[in-house]
Design a protein around this motif. Structure first.
Motif, PDB file in Angstrom:
ATOM      1  N   GLY A  50     -12.239  -6.538 -15.060  1.00 45.70           N
ATOM      2  CA  GLY A  50     -13.293  -5.553 -14.827  1.00 45.70           C
ATOM      3  C   GLY A  50     -13.303  -5.060 -13.392  1.00 45.70           C
ATOM      4  O   GLY A  50     -13.486  -3.859 -13.135  1.00 45.70           O
ATOM      5  N   HIS A  51     -13.080  -5.980 -12.459  1.00 47.22           N
ATOM      6  CA  HIS A  51     -13.002  -5.587 -11.048  1.00 47.22           C
ATOM      7  C   HIS A  51     -11.860  -4.594 -10.829  1.00 47.22           C
ATOM      8  O   HIS A  51     -12.021  -3.582 -10.141  1.00 47.22           O
ATOM      9  N   LEU A  52     -10.714  -4.890 -11.421  1.00 50.48           N
ATOM     10  CA  LEU A  52      -9.565  -3.991 -11.264  1.00 50.48           C
ATOM     11  C   LEU A  52      -9.830  -2.631 -11.895  1.00 50.48           C
ATOM     12  O   LEU A  52      -9.405  -1.597 -11.363  1.00 50.48           O
ATOM     13  N   GLU A  53     -10.518  -2.632 -13.034  1.00 51.87           N
ATOM     14  CA  GLU A  53     -10.860  -1.359 -13.680  1.00 51.87           C
ATOM     15  C   GLU A  53     -11.782  -0.518 -12.801  1.00 51.87           C
ATOM     16  O   GLU A  53     -11.724   0.708 -12.839  1.00 51.87           O
ATOM     17  N   LEU A  54     -12.629  -1.173 -12.015  1.00 48.62           N
ATOM     18  CA  LEU A  54     -13.506  -0.452 -11.090  1.00 48.62           C
ATOM     19  C   LEU A  54     -12.753   0.027  -9.848  1.00 48.62           C
ATOM     20  O   LEU A  54     -12.991   1.128  -9.349  1.00 48.62           O
ATOM     21  N   LEU A  55     -11.863  -0.817  -9.338  1.00 45.92           N
ATOM     22  CA  LEU A  55     -11.179  -0.493  -8.089  1.00 45.92           C
ATOM     23  C   LEU A  55     -10.081   0.557  -8.245  1.00 45.92           C
ATOM     24  O   LEU A  55      -9.883   1.380  -7.348  1.00 45.92           O
ATOM     25  N   ALA A  56      -9.345   0.520  -9.345  1.00 45.57           N
ATOM     26  CA  ALA A  56      -8.196   1.421  -9.518  1.00 45.57           C
ATOM     27  C   ALA A  56      -8.568   2.891  -9.317  1.00 45.57           C
ATOM     28  O   ALA A  56      -7.894   3.593  -8.544  1.00 45.57           O
ATOM     29  N   PRO A  57      -9.629   3.399  -9.970  1.00 42.55           N
ATOM     30  CA  PRO A  57      -9.959   4.814  -9.746  1.00 42.55           C
ATOM     31  C   PRO A  57     -10.390   5.108  -8.305  1.00 42.55           C
ATOM     32  O   PRO A  57     -10.092   6.185  -7.780  1.00 42.55           O
ATOM     33  N   GLU A  58     -11.053   4.160  -7.666  1.00 43.05           N
ATOM     34  CA  GLU A  58     -11.471   4.374  -6.275  1.00 43.05           C
ATOM     35  C   GLU A  58     -10.268   4.460  -5.348  1.00 43.05           C
ATOM     36  O   GLU A  58     -10.208   5.309  -4.464  1.00 43.05           O
ATOM     37  N   VAL A  59      -9.315   3.556  -5.543  1.00 40.24           N
ATOM     38  CA  VAL A  59      -8.100   3.571  -4.719  1.00 40.24           C
ATOM     39  C   VAL A  59      -7.318   4.859  -4.983  1.00 40.24           C
ATOM     40  O   VAL A  59      -6.828   5.501  -4.044  1.00 40.24           O
ATOM     41  N   GLN A  61      -8.451   7.801  -6.016  1.00 36.71           N
ATOM     42  CA  GLN A  61      -9.134   8.946  -5.402  1.00 36.71           C
ATOM     43  C   GLN A  61      -8.913   8.976  -3.900  1.00 36.71           C
ATOM     44  O   GLN A  61      -8.664  10.043  -3.322  1.00 36.71           O
ATOM     45  N   ALA A  62      -8.982   7.820  -3.260  1.00 36.08           N
ATOM     46  CA  ALA A  62      -8.753   7.757  -1.812  1.00 36.08           C
ATOM     47  C   ALA A  62      -7.302   8.139  -1.486  1.00 36.08           C
ATOM     48  O   ALA A  62      -7.048   8.840  -0.503  1.00 36.08           O
ATOM     49  N   ALA A  63      -6.369   7.697  -2.310  1.00 38.67           N
ATOM     50  CA  ALA A  63      -4.950   7.995  -2.064  1.00 38.67           C
ATOM     51  C   ALA A  63      -4.680   9.492  -2.182  1.00 38.67           C
ATOM     52  O   ALA A  63      -3.921  10.049  -1.379  1.00 38.67           O
ATOM     53  N   TRP A  64      -5.284  10.148  -3.152  1.00 43.59           N
ATOM     54  CA  TRP A  64      -5.054  11.584  -3.333  1.00 43.59           C
ATOM     55  C   TRP A  64      -5.561  12.393  -2.141  1.00 43.59           C
ATOM     56  O   TRP A  64      -5.095  13.512  -1.908  1.00 43.59           O
ATOM     57  N   ARG A  65      -6.479  11.845  -1.376  1.00 45.47           N
ATOM     58  CA  ARG A  65      -6.997  12.553  -0.200  1.00 45.47           C
ATOM     59  C   ARG A  65      -6.057  12.434   1.010  1.00 45.47           C
ATOM     60  O   ARG A  65      -6.219  13.154   1.984  1.00 45.47           O
ATOM     61  N   LEU A  66      -5.107  11.511   0.935  1.00 44.61           N
ATOM     62  CA  LEU A  66      -4.159  11.346   2.045  1.00 44.61           C
ATOM     63  C   LEU A  66      -3.118  12.457   2.015  1.00 44.61           C
ATOM     64  O   LEU A  66      -2.911  13.120   0.993  1.00 44.61           O
ATOM     65  N   ASP A  67      -2.429  12.632   3.137  1.00 42.39           N
ATOM     66  CA  ASP A  67      -1.369  13.626   3.247  1.00 42.39           C
ATOM     67  C   ASP A  67      -0.327  13.422   2.149  1.00 42.39           C
ATOM     68  O   ASP A  67       0.041  12.280   1.832  1.00 42.39           O
ATOM     69  N   LYS A  68       0.160  14.514   1.605  1.00 43.76           N
ATOM     70  CA  LYS A  68       1.103  14.466   0.480  1.00 43.76           C
ATOM     71  C   LYS A  68       2.364  13.659   0.803  1.00 43.76           C
ATOM     72  O   LYS A  68       2.930  13.006  -0.064  1.00 43.76           O
ATOM     73  N   GLU A  69       2.795  13.683   2.034  1.00 41.84           N
ATOM     74  CA  GLU A  69       4.006  12.968   2.448  1.00 41.84           C
ATOM     75  C   GLU A  69       3.712  11.567   2.982  1.00 41.84           C
ATOM     76  O   GLU A  69       4.609  10.893   3.500  1.00 41.84           O
ATOM     77  N   SER A  70       2.494  11.107   2.837  1.00 41.71           N
ATOM     78  CA  SER A  70       2.060   9.835   3.404  1.00 41.71           C
ATOM     79  C   SER A  70       2.641   8.638   2.646  1.00 41.71           C
ATOM     80  O   SER A  70       2.557   8.566   1.421  1.00 41.71           O
ATOM     81  N   VAL A  71       3.203   7.695   3.386  1.00 44.47           N
ATOM     82  CA  VAL A  71       3.707   6.461   2.776  1.00 44.47           C
ATOM     83  C   VAL A  71       2.556   5.642   2.196  1.00 44.47           C
ATOM     84  O   VAL A  71       2.675   5.143   1.066  1.00 44.47           O
ATOM     85  N   PRO A  72       1.423   5.496   2.890  1.00 42.29           N
ATOM     86  CA  PRO A  72       0.307   4.763   2.285  1.00 42.29           C
ATOM     87  C   PRO A  72      -0.159   5.393   0.957  1.00 42.29           C
ATOM     88  O   PRO A  72      -0.522   4.693   0.025  1.00 42.29           O
ATOM     89  N   ARG A  73      -0.143   6.723   0.881  1.00 42.62           N
ATOM     90  CA  ARG A  73      -0.519   7.391  -0.371  1.00 42.62           C
ATOM     91  C   ARG A  73       0.443   7.003  -1.479  1.00 42.62           C
ATOM     92  O   ARG A  73       0.029   6.623  -2.576  1.00 42.62           O
ATOM     93  N   TYR A  74       1.729   7.078  -1.207  1.00 45.62           N
ATOM     94  CA  TYR A  74       2.741   6.723  -2.201  1.00 45.62           C
ATOM     95  C   TYR A  74       2.561   5.268  -2.655  1.00 45.62           C
ATOM     96  O   TYR A  74       2.575   4.976  -3.850  1.00 45.62           O
ATOM     97  N   CYS A  75       2.369   4.367  -1.710  1.00 44.38           N
ATOM     98  CA  CYS A  75       2.216   2.941  -2.031  1.00 44.38           C
ATOM     99  C   CYS A  75       0.940   2.687  -2.841  1.00 44.38           C
ATOM    100  O   CYS A  75       0.954   1.933  -3.815  1.00 44.38           O
TER     101      CYS A  75
END
Length: 105
Positions: A50-59, A61-75
């Protein structure tokens, strides 16, 4: 209400998530603590899923806000997909394998 909609309405309690994970990870850190019983393990597994189901969409959404070429976004996006794959996997029905994660191919 779908699970995704339900997850979007719940606050993320990172402190509770850490405490729950520590219950499962605790025996490795403290050998004098007994591992969880089968019923406790089932409850912990459901709670952590349940925790993972809550965290996955949050992570995600945060990743999509990062620069398109960002390594952290890709990871982050790769990790979200890994989590979703793990959530789709079912544990082995054999008792001695209950604490092992399923193999993926």
């Amino acid at each position: 209400m779908s699970p995704k909609q339900h997850a979007e309405t719940l606050p993320t309690d990172l402190s509770l998530m850490r405490e729950t994970a520590q219950i499962l990870l605790g025996p490795d850190a403290a050998p004098d603590v007994l591992p969880p019983s089968a019923d406790e393990l089932d409850t912990l597994t459901r709670t952590l899923r349940g925790h993972l189901e809550l965290l996955a969409p949050e992570v995600e959404q945060a990743a999509w806000r990062l620069d398109k070429e960002s390594v952290p976004r890709y990871c982050a996006l790769a990790c979200v997909e890994e989590v979703r794959g793990k959530l789709r996997a079912q544990p082995s029905p054999r008792p001695h394998r209950a604490t092992q994660r399923p193999l993926t191919r």
